[in-house]
Design a protein around this motif. Structure first.
Motif, PDB file in Angstrom:
ATOM      1  N   ALA A  55       0.767  -1.236  -0.061  1.00  0.00           N
ATOM      2  CA  ALA A  55      -0.003  -0.080  -0.088  1.00  0.00           C
ATOM      3  C   ALA A  55       0.827   1.350   0.139  1.00  0.00           C
ATOM      4  CB  ALA A  55      -0.915  -0.056   1.188  1.00  0.00           C
ATOM      5  N   GLY A  56       2.087   1.354   0.703  1.00  0.00           N
ATOM      6  CA  GLY A  56       2.973   2.538   0.599  1.00  0.00           C
ATOM      7  C   GLY A  56       2.212   3.345   1.911  1.00  0.00           C
ATOM      8  N   SER A  57       2.904   4.475   1.951  1.00  0.00           N
ATOM      9  CA  SER A  57       2.590   5.355   2.803  1.00  0.00           C
ATOM     10  C   SER A  57       1.272   6.295   2.671  1.00  0.00           C
ATOM     11  CB  SER A  57       3.749   6.468   3.258  1.00  0.00           C
ATOM     12  OG  SER A  57       3.763   7.111   1.997  1.00  0.00           O
ATOM     13  N   THR A  58       0.510   6.787   3.835  1.00  0.00           N
ATOM     14  CA  THR A  58      -0.777   7.553   3.590  1.00  0.00           C
ATOM     15  C   THR A  58      -0.684   8.437   4.857  1.00  0.00           C
ATOM     16  OG1 THR A  58      -2.945   7.097   3.742  1.00  0.00           O
ATOM     17  CG2 THR A  58      -1.771   5.680   5.169  1.00  0.00           C
ATOM     18  N   ASP A  59      -1.589   9.364   4.984  1.00  0.00           N
ATOM     19  CA  ASP A  59      -1.842  10.391   5.950  1.00  0.00           C
ATOM     20  C   ASP A  59      -2.659  10.141   6.793  1.00  0.00           C
ATOM     21  OD1 ASP A  59      -3.952  10.888   4.347  1.00  0.00           O
ATOM     22  OD2 ASP A  59      -3.477  13.024   3.982  1.00  0.00           O
ATOM     23  N   SER A  60      -2.854   9.024   7.136  1.00  0.00           N
ATOM     24  CA  SER A  60      -4.203   8.437   8.040  1.00  0.00           C
ATOM     25  C   SER A  60      -4.106   8.889   9.527  1.00  0.00           C
ATOM     26  CB  SER A  60      -4.443   7.039   7.931  1.00  0.00           C
ATOM     27  OG  SER A  60      -3.162   6.282   8.312  1.00  0.00           O
ATOM     28  N   THR A  61      -4.861   9.022  10.178  1.00  0.00           N
ATOM     29  CA  THR A  61      -4.694   9.005  11.691  1.00  0.00           C
ATOM     30  C   THR A  61      -5.232   8.214  12.470  1.00  0.00           C
ATOM     31  OG1 THR A  61      -6.684  10.595  11.679  1.00  0.00           O
ATOM     32  CG2 THR A  61      -4.523  11.725  11.429  1.00  0.00           C
ATOM     33  N   GLY A  62      -5.009   7.837  13.767  1.00  0.00           N
ATOM     34  CA  GLY A  62      -5.575   6.826  14.267  1.00  0.00           C
ATOM     35  C   GLY A  62      -5.556   7.011  15.889  1.00  0.00           C
ATOM     36  N   ARG A  63      -6.077   5.994  16.498  1.00  0.00           N
ATOM     37  CA  ARG A  63      -6.244   6.225  18.074  1.00  0.00           C
ATOM     38  C   ARG A  63      -6.433   5.093  18.700  1.00  0.00           C
ATOM     39  NH1 ARG A  63     -11.162   8.614  19.382  1.00  0.00           N
ATOM     40  NH2 ARG A  63     -12.013   6.620  20.141  1.00  0.00           N
ATOM     41  N   VAL A  64      -5.474   4.544  19.675  1.00  0.00           N
ATOM     42  CA  VAL A  64      -5.540   3.262  20.487  1.00  0.00           C
ATOM     43  C   VAL A  64      -6.305   3.531  21.700  1.00  0.00           C
ATOM     44  CG1 VAL A  64      -4.321   1.524  21.898  1.00  0.00           C
ATOM     45  CG2 VAL A  64      -3.269   2.680  19.714  1.00  0.00           C
ATOM     46  N   ASP A  65      -7.696   2.573  22.130  1.00  0.00           N
ATOM     47  CA  ASP A  65      -8.169   2.596  23.207  1.00  0.00           C
ATOM     48  C   ASP A  65      -7.963   1.189  24.077  1.00  0.00           C
ATOM     49  OD1 ASP A  65      -9.389   5.255  23.096  1.00  0.00           O
ATOM     50  OD2 ASP A  65     -10.407   4.328  21.307  1.00  0.00           O
ATOM     51  N   VAL A  66      -7.525   1.336  25.108  1.00  0.00           N
ATOM     52  CA  VAL A  66      -7.513   0.044  25.746  1.00  0.00           C
ATOM     53  C   VAL A  66      -8.873  -0.346  26.371  1.00  0.00           C
ATOM     54  CG1 VAL A  66      -6.408  -1.326  27.758  1.00  0.00           C
ATOM     55  CG2 VAL A  66      -4.977   0.499  26.506  1.00  0.00           C
ATOM     56  N   LEU A  67      -9.514  -1.466  26.031  1.00  0.00           N
ATOM     57  CA  LEU A  67     -10.920  -1.882  26.263  1.00  0.00           C
ATOM     58  C   LEU A  67     -10.930  -2.797  27.478  1.00  0.00           C
ATOM     59  CD1 LEU A  67     -12.427  -2.739  22.791  1.00  0.00           C
ATOM     60  CD2 LEU A  67     -12.444  -0.381  23.907  1.00  0.00           C
ATOM     61  N   ASP A  68      -9.958  -3.752  27.609  1.00  0.00           N
ATOM     62  CA  ASP A  68      -9.882  -4.287  29.112  1.00  0.00           C
ATOM     63  C   ASP A  68      -8.528  -5.162  28.967  1.00  0.00           C
ATOM     64  OD1 ASP A  68     -10.793  -5.619  31.330  1.00  0.00           O
ATOM     65  OD2 ASP A  68     -12.452  -6.890  30.330  1.00  0.00           O
ATOM     66  N   VAL A  69      -8.160  -5.363  30.335  1.00  0.00           N
ATOM     67  CA  VAL A  69      -7.061  -6.087  30.595  1.00  0.00           C
ATOM     68  C   VAL A  69      -7.479  -6.938  31.709  1.00  0.00           C
ATOM     69  CG1 VAL A  69      -4.658  -6.089  31.146  1.00  0.00           C
ATOM     70  CG2 VAL A  69      -5.522  -4.403  29.827  1.00  0.00           C
ATOM     71  N   VAL A  70      -7.262  -8.281  31.523  1.00  0.00           N
ATOM     72  CA  VAL A  70      -7.350  -9.194  32.695  1.00  0.00           C
ATOM     73  C   VAL A  70      -6.248 -10.342  32.769  1.00  0.00           C
ATOM     74  CG1 VAL A  70      -8.649 -11.297  33.480  1.00  0.00           C
ATOM     75  CG2 VAL A  70      -9.905  -9.413  32.133  1.00  0.00           C
ATOM     76  N   ASN A  71      -5.585 -10.115  33.836  1.00  0.00           N
ATOM     77  CA  ASN A  71      -4.247 -10.878  33.993  1.00  0.00           C
ATOM     78  C   ASN A  71      -3.509 -10.684  32.958  1.00  0.00           C
ATOM     79  OD1 ASN A  71      -5.161 -11.638  36.534  1.00  0.00           O
ATOM     80  ND2 ASN A  71      -6.168 -13.301  35.694  1.00  0.00           N
ATOM     81  N   ASP A  72      -2.885 -11.741  31.917  1.00  0.00           N
ATOM     82  CA  ASP A  72      -2.153 -11.447  30.817  1.00  0.00           C
ATOM     83  C   ASP A  72      -2.767 -11.554  29.592  1.00  0.00           C
ATOM     84  OD1 ASP A  72      -3.094 -13.888  30.748  1.00  0.00           O
ATOM     85  OD2 ASP A  72      -1.013 -15.042  30.522  1.00  0.00           O
ATOM     86  N   ILE A  73      -3.989 -10.965  29.470  1.00  0.00           N
ATOM     87  CA  ILE A  73      -4.761 -10.791  28.103  1.00  0.00           C
ATOM     88  C   ILE A  73      -5.217  -9.359  28.117  1.00  0.00           C
ATOM     89  CG2 ILE A  73      -5.011 -13.293  27.654  1.00  0.00           C
ATOM     90  CD1 ILE A  73      -7.946 -12.751  28.593  1.00  0.00           C
ATOM     91  N   ALA A  74      -5.369  -9.052  26.703  1.00  0.00           N
ATOM     92  CA  ALA A  74      -5.790  -7.530  26.596  1.00  0.00           C
ATOM     93  C   ALA A  74      -6.757  -7.346  25.404  1.00  0.00           C
ATOM     94  CB  ALA A  74      -4.626  -6.230  26.787  1.00  0.00           C
ATOM     95  N   VAL A  75      -7.513  -6.514  25.250  1.00  0.00           N
ATOM     96  CA  VAL A  75      -8.358  -6.196  24.182  1.00  0.00           C
ATOM     97  C   VAL A  75      -7.934  -4.650  23.890  1.00  0.00           C
ATOM     98  CG1 VAL A  75     -10.485  -6.056  22.951  1.00  0.00           C
ATOM     99  CG2 VAL A  75      -9.979  -7.863  24.449  1.00  0.00           C
ATOM    100  N   ILE A  76      -7.468  -4.259  22.758  1.00  0.00           N
ATOM    101  CA  ILE A  76      -7.494  -2.682  22.308  1.00  0.00           C
ATOM    102  C   ILE A  76      -8.506  -2.481  20.952  1.00  0.00           C
ATOM    103  CG2 ILE A  76      -5.457  -2.425  23.286  1.00  0.00           C
ATOM    104  CD1 ILE A  76      -4.284  -2.574  20.412  1.00  0.00           C
ATOM    105  N   ARG A  77      -8.907  -1.339  21.047  1.00  0.00           N
ATOM    106  CA  ARG A  77      -9.676  -1.002  19.517  1.00  0.00           C
ATOM    107  C   ARG A  77      -8.608   0.238  19.132  1.00  0.00           C
ATOM    108  NH1 ARG A  77     -14.681   1.030  21.595  1.00  0.00           N
ATOM    109  NH2 ARG A  77     -13.453   2.849  22.202  1.00  0.00           N
ATOM    110  N   ILE A  78      -8.642  -0.140  17.785  1.00  0.00           N
ATOM    111  CA  ILE A  78      -7.494   0.869  16.992  1.00  0.00           C
ATOM    112  C   ILE A  78      -8.590   1.443  15.945  1.00  0.00           C
ATOM    113  CG2 ILE A  78      -6.061   1.194  15.337  1.00  0.00           C
ATOM    114  CD1 ILE A  78      -4.278  -0.762  16.840  1.00  0.00           C
ATOM    115  N   THR A  79      -9.202   2.797  15.950  1.00  0.00           N
ATOM    116  CA  THR A  79      -9.660   3.644  15.240  1.00  0.00           C
ATOM    117  C   THR A  79      -8.638   4.263  14.384  1.00  0.00           C
ATOM    118  OG1 THR A  79     -11.322   3.908  16.721  1.00  0.00           O
ATOM    119  CG2 THR A  79     -11.618   5.114  14.738  1.00  0.00           C
ATOM    120  N   MET A  80      -8.953   4.035  12.930  1.00  0.00           N
ATOM    121  CA  MET A  80      -7.978   4.659  11.975  1.00  0.00           C
ATOM    122  C   MET A  80      -8.740   5.481  10.899  1.00  0.00           C
ATOM    123  SD  MET A  80      -4.993   3.179   9.568  1.00  0.00           S
ATOM    124  CE  MET A  80      -5.213   1.546  10.401  1.00  0.00           C
TER     125      MET A  80
END
Length: 113
Positions: free
Chosen positions: A56-81
């Protein structure tokens, strides 16, 4: 269930940001350290993502990382681009903490075309 510490939180967010930077620059070598070698993308091998980012090559996209949940040694994040080659995406990434840190083990996404 243990409470997440600041170091774990920062490492989880860093993994998400490595993914975003690799997407923006069209360079899978930037995002690869964030992923476990056996990670998947929508059920396919993660190499599919790496090849797509490089092609794809480079782009001028923007994004954000949200940590939704963490339990012991597992986690879920949402990335909005936004504006990744004209499309907006929402990803959910599952992470697991290994001896060498937090790694993305699965990525699923949808686009908002």
């Amino acid at each position: 269930m243990k409470v997440i510490n600041l170091k774990d939180y920062e490492e989880i967010v860093k993994a998400g940001n490595l993914y975003l930077e690799g997407c923006r620059k069209g360079d899978s070598s930037i995002m690869k350290p964030a992923f476990h070698e056996n990670a998947t993308i929508n059920g396919d091998p993660i190499q599919t993502l790496f090849d797509g980012a490089d092609d794809a090559g480079s782009t001028d996209s923007t994004g954000r990382v949200d940590v939704l949940d963490v339990v012991n040694d597992i986690a879920v994040i949402r990335i909005t681009m936004e504006n990744y080659f004209g499309a907006d995406y929402v990803d959910l990434h599952m992470l697991k903490k290994f001896e060498d840190g937090w790694k993305i083990i699965a990525k699923v996404f949808t686009d908002n075309k």
